[in-house]
Design a protein around this motif. Structure first.
Motif, mmCIF file in Angstrom:
data_model
loop_
_atom_site.group_PDB
_atom_site.id
_atom_site.type_symbol
_atom_site.label_atom_id
_atom_site.label_comp_id
_atom_site.label_asym_id
_atom_site.label_seq_id
_atom_site.Cartn_x
_atom_site.Cartn_y
_atom_site.Cartn_z
ATOM 1 N N PHE A 154 60.075 44.679 46.769
ATOM 2 C CA PHE A 154 58.947 44.844 46.027
ATOM 3 C C PHE A 154 58.168 43.600 45.757
ATOM 4 O O PHE A 154 57.373 43.609 45.068
ATOM 5 N N LEU A 158 54.595 43.494 45.589
ATOM 6 C CA LEU A 158 54.167 43.303 44.701
ATOM 7 C C LEU A 158 52.838 41.651 44.919
ATOM 8 O O LEU A 158 51.382 42.162 44.583
ATOM 9 N N GLN A 222 47.992 42.470 33.772
ATOM 10 C CA GLN A 222 49.626 42.667 34.923
ATOM 11 C C GLN A 222 49.534 43.858 33.911
ATOM 12 O O GLN A 222 50.045 45.593 35.168
ATOM 13 N N ALA A 226 49.873 46.798 37.066
ATOM 14 C CA ALA A 226 51.225 48.317 37.220
ATOM 15 C C ALA A 226 50.824 49.441 37.020
ATOM 16 O O ALA A 226 51.072 50.262 37.872
ATOM 17 N N MET A 229 49.570 50.327 40.720
ATOM 18 C CA MET A 229 50.287 50.154 41.730
ATOM 19 C C MET A 229 51.105 51.620 41.409
ATOM 20 O O MET A 229 52.259 52.001 42.136
ATOM 21 N N ARG A 231 53.440 52.440 38.696
ATOM 22 C CA ARG A 231 54.790 52.042 38.230
ATOM 23 C C ARG A 231 53.732 52.911 36.375
ATOM 24 O O ARG A 231 53.189 53.069 36.427
ATOM 25 N N ILE A 234 56.888 49.593 31.814
ATOM 26 C CA ILE A 234 56.643 48.450 31.568
ATOM 27 C C ILE A 234 57.819 48.145 30.989
ATOM 28 O O ILE A 234 58.607 48.585 30.108
ATOM 29 N N SER A 307 65.076 45.048 34.920
ATOM 30 C CA SER A 307 64.393 45.099 36.073
ATOM 31 C C SER A 307 64.432 46.056 38.159
ATOM 32 O O SER A 307 64.449 46.885 38.612
ATOM 33 N N TYR A 311 63.995 49.107 39.814
ATOM 34 C CA TYR A 311 62.939 48.383 40.680
ATOM 35 C C TYR A 311 62.282 49.732 40.806
ATOM 36 O O TYR A 311 61.030 49.229 41.534
ATOM 37 N N TYR A 315 58.060 48.497 36.085
ATOM 38 C CA TYR A 315 57.305 46.532 36.635
ATOM 39 C C TYR A 315 57.154 45.821 35.181
ATOM 40 O O TYR A 315 57.467 46.045 33.757
ATOM 41 N N TYR A 316 58.055 45.276 35.524
ATOM 42 C CA TYR A 316 58.300 43.963 35.181
ATOM 43 C C TYR A 316 57.079 42.550 34.665
ATOM 44 O O TYR A 316 56.844 42.149 35.589
ATOM 45 N N LEU A 317 57.019 42.985 33.336
ATOM 46 C CA LEU A 317 56.004 42.198 33.533
ATOM 47 C C LEU A 317 56.502 41.171 32.153
ATOM 48 O O LEU A 317 56.867 41.021 31.339
#
Length: 511
Positions: A154, A158, A222, A226, A229, A231, A234, A307, A311, A315-317
């Motif tokens: 991932f 990213l 971000q 995301a 992408m 996602r 968040i 996350s 996964y 999405y890890y902000l």
């Protein structure tokens, strides 16, 4: 295997009806990854990336490249049942963190070491945005990617997606539609300037952002990334509720699910802010470290764990410029708009660039944003102020935490030490790897301020300029005044001011 890994890493949830917060992530053995308690165990790992090259580390410390560890390096671990485990690196021989030779510190006048490529801003003089030149370097021997194998794919995805997306002009057109129509003001602090009787003190009014957060540029960038992408969820760490509120509000506008992880103590101190997040549709989780601290450190640890467990959809902000590559690069790319605004605004007001820029440093969000456009201009002094009891730049040692190699507060066995600050955003035992690198080469100047200094700074801005600042930026007010005196008349200094924290002010003034 993947299911076993997720079972190992994922935390369990339990309801707590008393404080109004959705879920608590307790610092128990079920929620914390432990390393087997064997001292002087040699570990070797490497995840090569063809785009990276070996970078020389500080004297006496083995070189580290992003995504890999030199094969001559050894990794020593130590176990403590009441602490998070960090990993420290040495070259060939095991060192305790306190025995690392100090990296040579160069005077602030030394030119910034880079690959010779000039900095190209995103923000143009006419206010338009243009795609930036993408670089994943600038971390020296810091940074890297120390993560479970399940999310390496991932992170590679990213990295590629980010590079393509931010090079697309349509992304910045979309960004501009959600960004505030005008940059935050840069205004002269006439009474502070008179008080200092020296350089003109300019205030970058980040308190004028929605909810008073100085992280809005990164959060917005971000979230749009995301969504592109695909996602749908968040997850972000949060110290000051103002950042969580802005994230929750933007997720609502963009149709994204929002999970906000806060330290349990921070959440209890900001109950109104937490309630506002929940009204905006966010799910709020709270966390503690094994030692019992309910601060930003616990929030980052559990947000990372969340996350990993989710996964495929989440999405890890990252709230600050910390974590595994490319997370710090994403943060600095969007946050650099802060410093770019300062450069354009001051040029228009006085026809020159600042002689010094000053900001508080917690995880480093404001620092990477404010400092980066001025790194190659050694005529501009870059000054950061840490909390006296949360000062990894001033007192930290090398180690690995939250997926990256950086500076952190740790004991002789490599165990992370607790920190303290009156400001939730400043209460962190570690700092972003890029800021650590800048400190190691002497490009930035670091000082510290106590809680009492921060309260003095808060009252100074309130009484002289009529501004209720955040407790984080309050740490830097005294340093800005002293530096203005040192620079003298005819010079210009810029201080970042964040929005007031939603913490009981009567209780603070009684401290």
């Amino acid at each position: 295997m993947l299911r076993s890994l997720q079972h190992l890493l994922c935390f369990s949830f339990s309801q707590i009806p008393s404080n109004g917060i959705d879920t608590t992530l307790n610092g128990t053995s079920n929620n914390v990854i432990r390393i087997i308690p064997i001292r002087k165990t040699v570990l070797k790992a490497g995840i090569p990336d063809p785009r990276t090259r070996e970078l020389a580390g500080p004297r006496g410390v083995s070189p580290v490249v992003p995504f890999s560890i030199d094969t001559n390096s050894t990794c020593t671990t130590a176990y403590n049942s009441d602490a998070e485990t960090t990993v420290s690196f040495s070259s060939g021989t095991s060192y305790s963190p306190s025995s690392y030779p100090e990296a040579p510190i160069k005077p602030p006048t030394t030119p910034f070491e880079n690959d010779g490529t000039p900095y190209v801003p995103i923000l143009q003089a006419d206010g338009t945005l243009r795609p930036p030149q993408i670089s994943f370097g600038g971390y020296g021997s810091f940074g890297g990617r120390f993560v479970p194998e399940s999310i390496v794919g991932f992170l590679h995805e990213l990295t590629s997606f980010f590079e393509v997306t931010v090079s697309d002009p349509s992304f910045w057109t979309e960004y501009a539609t959600f960004q505030r129509p005008q940059p935050t003001p840069l205004q002269i602090a006439s009474k502070l300037t008179a008080l200092a009787d020296g350089a003109a003190i300019w205030l970058k009014r980040e308190d004028q952002n929605e909810y008073g957060s100085h992280k809005t540029r990164n959060i917005l960038g971000q979230l749009l990334l995301a969504r592109r992408m695909g996602r749908i969820e968040i997850v972000t760490d949060c110290a000051s509720a103002k950042h969580g509120n802005f994230t929750a509000a933007m997720c609502a506008r963009l149709g994204l699910r929002c999970v906000i992880v806060m330290g349990a103590d921070d959440a209890l101190a900001q109950e109104e802010g937490v309630l506002k997040m929940k009204k905006l549709g966010a799910k709020v989780l709270t966390a503690r470290t094994p030692s019992g601290m309910g601060s930003l450190r616990a929030a980052i640890t559990e947000a990372l764990r969340y996350s990993v467990c989710n996964y495929e959809t989440a999405y890890y902000l990252m709230g600050g410029p910390v974590g595994p590559n490319p997370l710090p690069t994403l943060t600095r790319t969007f946050q650099a708009l802060l410093g770019e605004e300062v450069a354009v605004q001051l040029q228009g007001l006085v026809g020159r660039q600042p002689d010094a820029v000053v900001t508080a440093v917690g995880s480093g969000s404001s620092a990477v944003g404010l400092f980066r456009p001025f790194l190659q201009d050694t005529a501009t002094r870059l000054v950061g102020v840490e909390a006296a009891q949360a000062a990894p730049l001033a007192e930290g040692e090398l180690g690995v935490l939250h997926g990256a190699r950086t500076l952190m507060l740790q004991n002789d066995d490599g165990q992370l030490l607790d920190s303290h600050s009156i400001s939730p955003d400043m209460n962190l035992s570690t700092v972003g790897p890029e800021v650590a690198y800048w400190k190691s080469i002497g490009r930035i100047e670091i000082s510290t301020a106590t809680d009492a200094d921060a309260l003095d700074g808060f009252e100074t801005l309130q009484h002289h300029e009529g501004i209720m600042p955040g407790l984080d930026s309050s740490h830097a007010v005294g340093k800005a005044i002293d530096l203005a005196k040192q620079l003298g008349r005819g010079k210009n200094l810029v201080l970042v001011v964040t929005g007031c924290d939603g913490i009981n002010m009567r209780g603070l003034l009684d401290v």
